[in-house]
Scaffold this active site. Structure first.
Site, PDB file in Angstrom:
ATOM      1  N   PRO A   9       3.578   1.301   2.977  1.00 48.03           N
ATOM      2  CA  PRO A   9       4.893   0.714   2.734  1.00 48.03           C
ATOM      3  C   PRO A   9       5.186   0.448   1.261  1.00 48.03           C
ATOM      4  O   PRO A   9       4.321  -0.012   0.514  1.00 48.03           O
ATOM      5  CB  PRO A   9       4.839  -0.612   3.500  1.00 48.03           C
ATOM      6  CG  PRO A   9       3.833  -0.383   4.567  1.00 48.03           C
ATOM      7  CD  PRO A   9       2.824   0.575   3.994  1.00 48.03           C
ATOM      8  N   ASN A  10       6.414   0.747   0.895  1.00 51.33           N
ATOM      9  CA  ASN A  10       7.004   0.436  -0.413  1.00 51.33           C
ATOM     10  C   ASN A  10       6.498   1.311  -1.556  1.00 51.33           C
ATOM     11  O   ASN A  10       6.971   1.159  -2.686  1.00 51.33           O
ATOM     12  CB  ASN A  10       6.816  -1.048  -0.784  1.00 51.33           C
ATOM     13  CG  ASN A  10       7.575  -1.946   0.156  1.00 51.33           C
ATOM     14  OD1 ASN A  10       8.711  -1.659   0.491  1.00 51.33           O
ATOM     15  ND2 ASN A  10       6.935  -3.003   0.627  1.00 51.33           N
ATOM     16  N   ARG A  17       9.872   0.093 -10.147  1.00 51.56           N
ATOM     17  CA  ARG A  17       9.795  -1.381 -10.210  1.00 51.56           C
ATOM     18  C   ARG A  17       8.379  -1.786 -10.630  1.00 51.56           C
ATOM     19  O   ARG A  17       7.432  -1.044 -10.381  1.00 51.56           O
ATOM     20  CB  ARG A  17      10.049  -2.011  -8.827  1.00 51.56           C
ATOM     21  CG  ARG A  17      11.290  -1.556  -8.135  1.00 51.56           C
ATOM     22  CD  ARG A  17      12.456  -2.509  -8.393  1.00 51.56           C
ATOM     23  NE  ARG A  17      13.683  -1.894  -7.904  1.00 51.56           N
ATOM     24  CZ  ARG A  17      14.063  -1.870  -6.627  1.00 51.56           C
ATOM     25  NH1 ARG A  17      13.322  -2.475  -5.722  1.00 51.56           N
ATOM     26  NH2 ARG A  17      15.169  -1.271  -6.266  1.00 51.56           N
ATOM     27  N   TYR A  22       2.045  -1.598 -11.592  1.00 53.38           N
ATOM     28  CA  TYR A  22       1.758  -0.315 -10.941  1.00 53.38           C
ATOM     29  C   TYR A  22       1.905   0.901 -11.854  1.00 53.38           C
ATOM     30  O   TYR A  22       1.683   2.033 -11.411  1.00 53.38           O
ATOM     31  CB  TYR A  22       2.669  -0.144  -9.716  1.00 53.38           C
ATOM     32  CG  TYR A  22       2.417  -1.198  -8.656  1.00 53.38           C
ATOM     33  CD1 TYR A  22       1.206  -1.243  -7.979  1.00 53.38           C
ATOM     34  CD2 TYR A  22       3.376  -2.161  -8.342  1.00 53.38           C
ATOM     35  CE1 TYR A  22       0.952  -2.214  -7.021  1.00 53.38           C
ATOM     36  CE2 TYR A  22       3.137  -3.131  -7.379  1.00 53.38           C
ATOM     37  CZ  TYR A  22       1.924  -3.155  -6.727  1.00 53.38           C
ATOM     38  OH  TYR A  22       1.679  -4.109  -5.789  1.00 53.38           O
ATOM     39  N   ASN A  73      -3.748   5.038   0.621  1.00 55.32           N
ATOM     40  CA  ASN A  73      -3.325   3.804  -0.036  1.00 55.32           C
ATOM     41  C   ASN A  73      -2.465   3.074   0.990  1.00 55.32           C
ATOM     42  O   ASN A  73      -1.274   3.388   1.135  1.00 55.32           O
ATOM     43  CB  ASN A  73      -2.533   4.045  -1.314  1.00 55.32           C
ATOM     44  CG  ASN A  73      -2.166   2.721  -1.982  1.00 55.32           C
ATOM     45  OD1 ASN A  73      -2.310   1.654  -1.375  1.00 55.32           O
ATOM     46  ND2 ASN A  73      -1.700   2.781  -3.211  1.00 55.32           N
ATOM     47  N   ALA A  76       0.443  -2.873   1.479  1.00 57.89           N
ATOM     48  CA  ALA A  76       0.184  -4.219   2.012  1.00 57.89           C
ATOM     49  C   ALA A  76      -0.498  -4.196   3.378  1.00 57.89           C
ATOM     50  O   ALA A  76      -1.111  -5.204   3.786  1.00 57.89           O
ATOM     51  CB  ALA A  76       1.497  -4.999   2.080  1.00 57.89           C
ATOM     52  N   ASP A  86      -8.068   0.423  13.363  1.00 57.96           N
ATOM     53  CA  ASP A  86      -8.431   1.025  14.643  1.00 57.96           C
ATOM     54  C   ASP A  86      -8.035   2.498  14.703  1.00 57.96           C
ATOM     55  O   ASP A  86      -8.775   3.322  15.240  1.00 57.96           O
ATOM     56  CB  ASP A  86      -7.766   0.264  15.799  1.00 57.96           C
ATOM     57  CG  ASP A  86      -8.397  -1.102  16.043  1.00 57.96           C
ATOM     58  OD1 ASP A  86      -9.502  -1.345  15.523  1.00 57.96           O
ATOM     59  OD2 ASP A  86      -7.779  -1.922  16.752  1.00 57.96           O
ATOM     60  N   GLU A  97     -10.294   4.558   0.741  1.00 53.28           N
ATOM     61  CA  GLU A  97      -9.197   3.613   0.473  1.00 53.28           C
ATOM     62  C   GLU A  97      -8.946   3.591  -1.024  1.00 53.28           C
ATOM     63  O   GLU A  97      -9.895   3.419  -1.798  1.00 53.28           O
ATOM     64  CB  GLU A  97      -9.620   2.223   0.958  1.00 53.28           C
ATOM     65  CG  GLU A  97      -8.591   1.146   0.642  1.00 53.28           C
ATOM     66  CD  GLU A  97      -9.054  -0.246   1.073  1.00 53.28           C
ATOM     67  OE1 GLU A  97      -9.931  -0.366   1.945  1.00 53.28           O
ATOM     68  OE2 GLU A  97      -8.526  -1.213   0.491  1.00 53.28           O
ATOM     69  N   HIS A  99      -6.328   2.150  -4.310  1.00 53.75           N
ATOM     70  CA  HIS A  99      -5.254   1.262  -4.765  1.00 53.75           C
ATOM     71  C   HIS A  99      -4.970   1.516  -6.229  1.00 53.75           C
ATOM     72  O   HIS A  99      -5.905   1.678  -7.032  1.00 53.75           O
ATOM     73  CB  HIS A  99      -5.641  -0.210  -4.586  1.00 53.75           C
ATOM     74  CG  HIS A  99      -5.789  -0.583  -3.154  1.00 53.75           C
ATOM     75  ND1 HIS A  99      -4.720  -0.784  -2.335  1.00 53.75           N
ATOM     76  CD2 HIS A  99      -6.889  -0.726  -2.393  1.00 53.75           C
ATOM     77  CE1 HIS A  99      -5.148  -1.061  -1.123  1.00 53.75           C
ATOM     78  NE2 HIS A  99      -6.469  -1.034  -1.115  1.00 53.75           N
ATOM     79  N   SER A 101      -3.536  -0.730  -8.256  1.00 54.85           N
ATOM     80  CA  SER A 101      -3.866  -1.958  -8.988  1.00 54.85           C
ATOM     81  C   SER A 101      -5.260  -2.446  -8.589  1.00 54.85           C
ATOM     82  O   SER A 101      -5.803  -2.029  -7.543  1.00 54.85           O
ATOM     83  CB  SER A 101      -2.826  -3.041  -8.678  1.00 54.85           C
ATOM     84  OG  SER A 101      -2.869  -3.390  -7.299  1.00 54.85           O
ATOM     85  N   ARG A 106      -5.883  -9.938  -8.389  1.00 54.24           N
ATOM     86  CA  ARG A 106      -4.513 -10.395  -8.130  1.00 54.24           C
ATOM     87  C   ARG A 106      -4.526 -11.627  -7.206  1.00 54.24           C
ATOM     88  O   ARG A 106      -5.463 -12.415  -7.259  1.00 54.24           O
ATOM     89  CB  ARG A 106      -3.701  -9.221  -7.564  1.00 54.24           C
ATOM     90  CG  ARG A 106      -3.625  -8.045  -8.562  1.00 54.24           C
ATOM     91  CD  ARG A 106      -2.795  -6.905  -8.026  1.00 54.24           C
ATOM     92  NE  ARG A 106      -1.415  -7.314  -7.810  1.00 54.24           N
ATOM     93  CZ  ARG A 106      -0.531  -6.599  -7.110  1.00 54.24           C
ATOM     94  NH1 ARG A 106      -0.904  -5.439  -6.584  1.00 54.24           N
ATOM     95  NH2 ARG A 106       0.697  -7.035  -6.952  1.00 54.24           N
ATOM     96  N   ARG A 110      -4.824 -10.610  -1.485  1.00 53.57           N
ATOM     97  CA  ARG A 110      -5.060  -9.169  -1.649  1.00 53.57           C
ATOM     98  C   ARG A 110      -6.550  -8.841  -1.702  1.00 53.57           C
ATOM     99  O   ARG A 110      -6.937  -7.681  -1.802  1.00 53.57           O
ATOM    100  CB  ARG A 110      -4.383  -8.649  -2.918  1.00 53.57           C
ATOM    101  CG  ARG A 110      -2.878  -8.735  -2.858  1.00 53.57           C
ATOM    102  CD  ARG A 110      -2.220  -7.978  -3.998  1.00 53.57           C
ATOM    103  NE  ARG A 110      -0.898  -8.481  -4.242  1.00 53.57           N
ATOM    104  CZ  ARG A 110       0.208  -8.072  -3.597  1.00 53.57           C
ATOM    105  NH1 ARG A 110       0.141  -7.130  -2.690  1.00 53.57           N
ATOM    106  NH2 ARG A 110       1.388  -8.599  -3.874  1.00 53.57           N
TER     107      ARG A 110
END
Ligand code: CA2
Length: 145
Positions: A9-10, A17, A22, A73, A76, A86, A97, A99, A101, A106, A110
């Site tokens: 998401p996002n 932004r 980021y 990634n 959230a 799962d 995984e 990320h 950042s 942070r 997180r």
């Protein structure tokens, strides 16, 4: 070998932004950099982004029939989603995984990941390079099998 890169998401906001957190690369820039490395490694890649948890779960299940692993990634969802954990465990394919950042530096919420302990590895804090390092690690892990 074929790898699916999943953006949670996002992440479509990337480069538009919060550049201090980021960076200035857009999601398209990330995908192009991953594509270039994949070509060097002789690996096929495909990309998926969604703001919807269920759509990501459906994608993981559906893509599992054609890919050898995932670079994820989860955004959230990292910190909230037992369902994504799962789904990734359920398809029994290796995943990394990543990320942009450094989530450990942070907000405290997180620091916990529902995925890190079942991933083959995790890369945090290097912007687009987190994806590239993650892809290298995943490809070498799959190659060894
Ligand atoms: O650092 C990462 O890659 C994150 O997965 C990004 C997530 C965040 O919730 C994780 O804790 C760490 C946020 C993705 C939202 O992306 C944005 C990008 C630019 C501007 C605003 C949001």
């Amino acid at each position: 070998m074929r790898i699916a890169v999943v953006h949670g998401p996002n992440l479509r906001l990337l480069g538009r932004r919060e550049p201090a957190v980021y960076g200035t690369d857009t999601l398209e820039d990330v995908d192009r950099a991953v594509e270039a490395l994949a070509a060097q490694l002789g690996t096929e890649v495909e990309f998926f982004q969604s703001n919807h948890e269920g759509a990501i779960l459906d994608f993981v299940e559906e893509a599992a029939g054609r890919v050898d692993g995932f670079v994820v990634n989860p955004g959230a969802l990292t910190h909230t989603s037992v369902a994504l954990r799962d789904a990734l465990l359920g398809v029994e394919l290796p995943f990394v995984e990543v990320h942009l950042s450094n989530t450990a530096a942070r907000e405290p919420f997180r620091r916990h990941s529902y995925l890190a302990d079942v991933a083959v590895g995790a890369v945090y804090g290097f912007g687009v390079h987190s994806y590239l390092l993650g892809l290298r690690g995943l490809v070498s892990r799959i190659d060894k099998k």
